[in-house]
Design a protein around this motif. Structure first.
Motif, PDB file in Angstrom:
ATOM      1  N   ILE A 365     -13.275  10.127   5.646  1.00 27.64           N
ATOM      2  CA  ILE A 365     -12.049  10.682   5.055  1.00 27.64           C
ATOM      3  C   ILE A 365     -10.891   9.720   5.278  1.00 27.64           C
ATOM      4  CG2 ILE A 365     -10.339  12.536   5.269  1.00 27.64           C
ATOM      5  CD1 ILE A 365     -12.672  14.434   5.929  1.00 27.64           C
ATOM      6  N   ASP A 366     -10.775   9.206   6.487  1.00 25.11           N
ATOM      7  CA  ASP A 366      -9.699   8.250   6.787  1.00 25.11           C
ATOM      8  C   ASP A 366      -9.824   6.991   5.936  1.00 25.11           C
ATOM      9  OD1 ASP A 366      -8.698   9.987   8.662  1.00 25.11           O
ATOM     10  OD2 ASP A 366      -9.639   8.991  10.382  1.00 25.11           O
ATOM     11  N   LEU A 367     -11.064   6.533   5.724  1.00 24.42           N
ATOM     12  CA  LEU A 367     -11.281   5.337   4.914  1.00 24.42           C
ATOM     13  C   LEU A 367     -10.863   5.572   3.471  1.00 24.42           C
ATOM     14  CD1 LEU A 367     -12.409   2.467   4.552  1.00 24.42           C
ATOM     15  CD2 LEU A 367     -14.688   3.487   4.247  1.00 24.42           C
ATOM     16  N   GLY A 368     -11.256   6.711   2.900  1.00 18.05           N
ATOM     17  CA  GLY A 368     -10.866   7.027   1.530  1.00 18.05           C
ATOM     18  C   GLY A 368      -9.366   7.154   1.379  1.00 18.05           C
ATOM     19  N   TYR A 369      -8.726   7.741   2.374  1.00 15.15           N
ATOM     20  CA  TYR A 369      -7.266   7.892   2.356  1.00 15.15           C
ATOM     21  C   TYR A 369      -6.589   6.524   2.375  1.00 15.15           C
ATOM     22  CZ  TYR A 369      -2.594   9.342   3.837  1.00 15.15           C
ATOM     23  OH  TYR A 369      -1.233   9.527   3.927  1.00 15.15           O
ATOM     24  N   ARG A 370      -7.034   5.641   3.277  1.00 18.05           N
ATOM     25  CA  ARG A 370      -6.421   4.302   3.382  1.00 18.05           C
ATOM     26  C   ARG A 370      -6.629   3.495   2.102  1.00 18.05           C
ATOM     27  NH1 ARG A 370      -9.180   4.145   8.265  1.00 18.05           N
ATOM     28  NH2 ARG A 370     -10.497   2.440   7.474  1.00 18.05           N
ATOM     29  N   ASP A 371      -7.852   3.536   1.573  1.00 14.78           N
ATOM     30  CA  ASP A 371      -8.139   2.756   0.361  1.00 14.78           C
ATOM     31  C   ASP A 371      -7.234   3.173  -0.791  1.00 14.78           C
ATOM     32  OD1 ASP A 371     -10.085   1.372   1.683  1.00 14.78           O
ATOM     33  OD2 ASP A 371     -11.778   2.419   0.758  1.00 14.78           O
ATOM     34  N   THR A 372      -6.959   4.455  -0.897  1.00 12.08           N
ATOM     35  CA  THR A 372      -6.131   4.955  -1.995  1.00 12.08           C
ATOM     36  C   THR A 372      -4.651   4.670  -1.762  1.00 12.08           C
ATOM     37  OG1 THR A 372      -7.740   6.741  -2.296  1.00 12.08           O
ATOM     38  CG2 THR A 372      -5.630   6.980  -3.423  1.00 12.08           C
ATOM     39  N   MET A 373      -4.183   4.872  -0.543  1.00 13.92           N
ATOM     40  CA  MET A 373      -2.772   4.663  -0.245  1.00 13.92           C
ATOM     41  C   MET A 373      -2.376   3.190  -0.318  1.00 13.92           C
ATOM     42  SD  MET A 373      -1.511   7.636   0.013  1.00 13.92           S
ATOM     43  CE  MET A 373       0.108   7.416   0.746  1.00 13.92           C
ATOM     44  N   GLN A 374      -3.329   2.292  -0.146  1.00 13.88           N
ATOM     45  CA  GLN A 374      -3.027   0.871  -0.313  1.00 13.88           C
ATOM     46  C   GLN A 374      -2.627   0.536  -1.745  1.00 13.88           C
ATOM     47  OE1 GLN A 374      -6.435  -1.281   1.150  1.00 13.88           O
ATOM     48  NE2 GLN A 374      -5.897  -0.965   3.302  1.00 13.88           N
ATOM     49  N   ARG A 375      -2.936   1.443  -2.671  1.00  9.22           N
ATOM     50  CA  ARG A 375      -2.613   1.233  -4.086  1.00  9.22           C
ATOM     51  C   ARG A 375      -1.724   2.368  -4.585  1.00  9.22           C
ATOM     52  NH1 ARG A 375      -8.260   1.127  -6.826  1.00  9.22           N
ATOM     53  NH2 ARG A 375      -7.177  -0.047  -8.444  1.00  9.22           N
ATOM     54  N   ARG A 376      -0.886   2.885  -3.715  1.00  8.69           N
ATOM     55  CA  ARG A 376      -0.154   4.130  -4.008  1.00  8.69           C
ATOM     56  C   ARG A 376       0.668   4.054  -5.283  1.00  8.69           C
ATOM     57  NH1 ARG A 376       2.041   2.222   0.761  1.00  8.69           N
ATOM     58  NH2 ARG A 376       0.984   3.864   1.928  1.00  8.69           N
ATOM     59  N   ASP A 377       1.385   2.967  -5.510  1.00  5.78           N
ATOM     60  CA  ASP A 377       2.246   2.886  -6.699  1.00  5.78           C
ATOM     61  C   ASP A 377       1.412   2.890  -7.976  1.00  5.78           C
ATOM     62  OD1 ASP A 377       4.481   2.837  -5.095  1.00  5.78           O
ATOM     63  OD2 ASP A 377       4.603   0.648  -5.055  1.00  5.78           O
ATOM     64  N   TYR A 378       0.347   2.103  -7.960  1.00  7.85           N
ATOM     65  CA  TYR A 378      -0.523   2.056  -9.136  1.00  7.85           C
ATOM     66  C   TYR A 378      -1.175   3.412  -9.391  1.00  7.85           C
ATOM     67  CZ  TYR A 378      -4.731   1.313 -11.858  1.00  7.85           C
ATOM     68  OH  TYR A 378      -5.722   1.438 -12.787  1.00  7.85           O
ATOM     69  N   MET A 379      -1.701   4.030  -8.335  1.00 10.02           N
ATOM     70  CA  MET A 379      -2.396   5.299  -8.504  1.00 10.02           C
ATOM     71  C   MET A 379      -1.449   6.388  -8.998  1.00 10.02           C
ATOM     72  SD  MET A 379      -5.586   4.834  -7.861  1.00 10.02           S
ATOM     73  CE  MET A 379      -6.189   6.491  -7.609  1.00 10.02           C
ATOM     74  N   ARG A 380      -0.212   6.386  -8.512  1.00  9.46           N
ATOM     75  CA  ARG A 380       0.748   7.396  -8.964  1.00  9.46           C
ATOM     76  C   ARG A 380       1.005   7.256 -10.464  1.00  9.46           C
ATOM     77  NH1 ARG A 380       4.464   6.108  -5.787  1.00  9.46           N
ATOM     78  NH2 ARG A 380       4.092   7.604  -4.106  1.00  9.46           N
ATOM     79  N   ASP A 381       1.203   6.026 -10.917  1.00  7.81           N
ATOM     80  CA  ASP A 381       1.431   5.805 -12.353  1.00  7.81           C
ATOM     81  C   ASP A 381       0.196   6.181 -13.164  1.00  7.81           C
ATOM     82  OD1 ASP A 381       3.984   4.898 -11.897  1.00  7.81           O
ATOM     83  OD2 ASP A 381       3.449   2.780 -11.929  1.00  7.81           O
ATOM     84  N   TYR A 382      -0.955   5.799 -12.680  1.00  6.53           N
ATOM     85  CA  TYR A 382      -2.196   6.056 -13.414  1.00  6.53           C
ATOM     86  C   TYR A 382      -2.445   7.553 -13.573  1.00  6.53           C
ATOM     87  CZ  TYR A 382      -7.121   5.631 -14.783  1.00  6.53           C
ATOM     88  OH  TYR A 382      -8.308   5.725 -15.462  1.00  6.53           O
ATOM     89  N   LEU A 383      -2.269   8.303 -12.501  1.00  9.47           N
ATOM     90  CA  LEU A 383      -2.558   9.731 -12.528  1.00  9.47           C
ATOM     91  C   LEU A 383      -1.526  10.528 -13.313  1.00  9.47           C
ATOM     92  CD1 LEU A 383      -3.681  10.178  -8.827  1.00  9.47           C
ATOM     93  CD2 LEU A 383      -5.144  10.151 -10.844  1.00  9.47           C
ATOM     94  N   CYS A 384      -0.311  10.021 -13.371  1.00  7.14           N
ATOM     95  CA  CYS A 384       0.744  10.733 -14.097  1.00  7.14           C
ATOM     96  C   CYS A 384       0.817  10.325 -15.563  1.00  7.14           C
ATOM     97  CB  CYS A 384       2.088  10.512 -13.410  1.00  7.14           C
ATOM     98  SG  CYS A 384       2.207  11.317 -11.795  1.00  7.14           S
ATOM     99  N   GLY A 385      -0.174   9.570 -16.045  1.00 14.26           N
ATOM    100  CA  GLY A 385      -0.251   9.258 -17.460  1.00 14.26           C
ATOM    101  C   GLY A 385       0.604   8.097 -17.902  1.00 14.26           C
TER     102      GLY A 385
END
Length: 412
Positions: A365-385
């Protein structure tokens, strides 16, 4: 509201692959997504699909679609406090009784109706699912518009088909049929989740309808297909294996014959991840073709529409994580795994799928959290369309869904 509240925004779908205990990594990714969401977004994924252990995570999120953050919290509570006894029985009588039956069956050429059905008894998992998944809430979330569709994939042992059972409130979700894979409407129940997560030989098959079914990955040649059929045109896919190749033995180093545990783990790796990578590559090639088709009408005529696909996989070797926690296996299970060679270096793959213990799952769980948060800006834009540019060196694909949608579907 959802992240897809405007007409022009893409419908974002979440696709969760299989992986046994490795699916705890998905929970870390989901936890990070929940933290990245804008305050006014209740659920970023109108379409949710899952296979095997990913089907369980998908069903929990679908039952909590009115509050994605609550769903993420519920998943973390369950996975972080998991123990093997909550998933499969490991008492002496069960483990060695099954082992004795297998040995006797092989020695005598079968025991008739008393032949063993699987290596492990996962009946405790059914109770855990009934306590964790709010099946009735899925229909309410669909009716209220918090969710567009949920798809759970199983493999039919009699029909030899990949079957996606989907629950959808909107009439545009229609059954589909392709070569050896179909989509059928259903009210998702615990039987669908038990069947989808029934790893071959390890857990018993479950009857769904008129046939017994097993793990959804067995015949799932196009794992992205269900989400696209159900209306998604932007996908977040969470895998459970990194793509670094294994090192070969050094020159002069002895090459050991693979144990049963090594081969079983290798087969599970192949089932759970190889089809996904092939499907993503296929979508990339189709997207390149779409780039040469300039008119939207031409795309619609040939049945193509653009689908973005982002794949998140562990940045570390999950097998090494499992090795660090191998002593958490109960003594009975350690003896069983040792007997098939799953506790040595070559058997780490099988070990990583069966280690349903909190110390191991919390690290994933910690690994998945870190991997995603390292790309937080990109992931936020991607998920919000919004338009998103993937950081260099990350797994990403933009692709179309050729062969998945009906020819009359609108082209993006």
């Amino acid at each position: 509201m959802t992240a897809n509240a405007t007409q022009d925004s893409p419908v974002v779908g979440l696709m969760l692959t299989g992986g046994g205990a490795r699916a705890a990594y998905q929970v870390g990714v989901i936890k990070a997504v929940a933290e990245l969401l804008p305050d006014d977004v209740n659920n970023p994924f109108p379409v949710i699909t899952g296979t095997s252990a990913g089907a369980i995570n998908a069903a929990v999120l679908a039952s909590q679609a009115g509050d994605f953050r609550a769903g993420a919290q519920r998943l973390e509570e369950v996975w972080a406090n998991l123990s093997i006894g909550m998933v499969y029985r490991h008492d002496w009588r069960t483990v060695f009784g099954t082992g004795f039956k297998w040995a006797l069956s092989l020695a005598l050429g079968g025991l008739g109706n008393r032949n063993p059905h699987s290596l492990l008894d996962n009946s405790p998992l059914r109770e855990l699912l009934l306590e964790t998944v709010g099946f009735r809430r899925i229909a309410r979330n669909l009716a209220s518009g918090h969710l567009q569709a949920l798809g759970i994939t199983v493999s039919g042992y009699t029909s030899a088909r990949s079957i996606t059972y989907y629950q959808c409130h909107q009439t545009r979700c229609r059954p589909w049929e392709r070569s050896r894979r179909i989509g059928l409407p259903a009210s998702i129940r615990v039987e669908h989740l038990m069947a989808s997560s029934a790893m071959p030989f390890i857990f018993p098959a479950i009857q769904v309808g008129r046939e017994f079914c097993g793990d959804g990955v067995i015949r799932q040649s196009a794992p992205l297909s269900p989400a696209i059929h159900l209306g998604a045109d932007r996908l977040l896919v969470v895998g459970v294996r990194n793509e670094d190749p294994n090192d070969l033995p050094a020159p002069g180093e002895p090459v050991e014959y693979p144990t049963f545990g090594h081969i079983a783990g290798y087969m599970l790796d192949t089932l759970f991840m190889d089809a996904l990578q092939s499907d993503v590559e296929r979508l990339q090639r189709i997207n390149a073709t779409l780039g040469h088709v300039s008119k939207p009408g031409d795309r619609a005529e040939i049945g193509l529409r653009h689908v973005d696909c982002e794949v998140v996989v562990p940045s570390e070797d999950v097998r090494e994580v499992a090795r660090r926690h191998a002593d958490r296996f109960p003594r009975t299970v350690r003896m069983l795994l040792a007997g098939v060679g799953a506790l040595d270096t070559g058997g780490r793959q099988l070990m990583s799928y069966l280690l349903f213990e909190g110390t191991y799952t919390r690290e994933l769980i910690d690994l998945g959290y870190r991997d995603t948060m390292q790309r937080r800006d990109y992931m936020r834009d991607y998920l919000c369309g919004r338009e998103a540019v993937s950081p260099p060196g990350k797994v990403s694909a933009a692709a179309s869904g050729q062969g998945y949608g009906a020819p009359d579907e609108p082209s993006a």
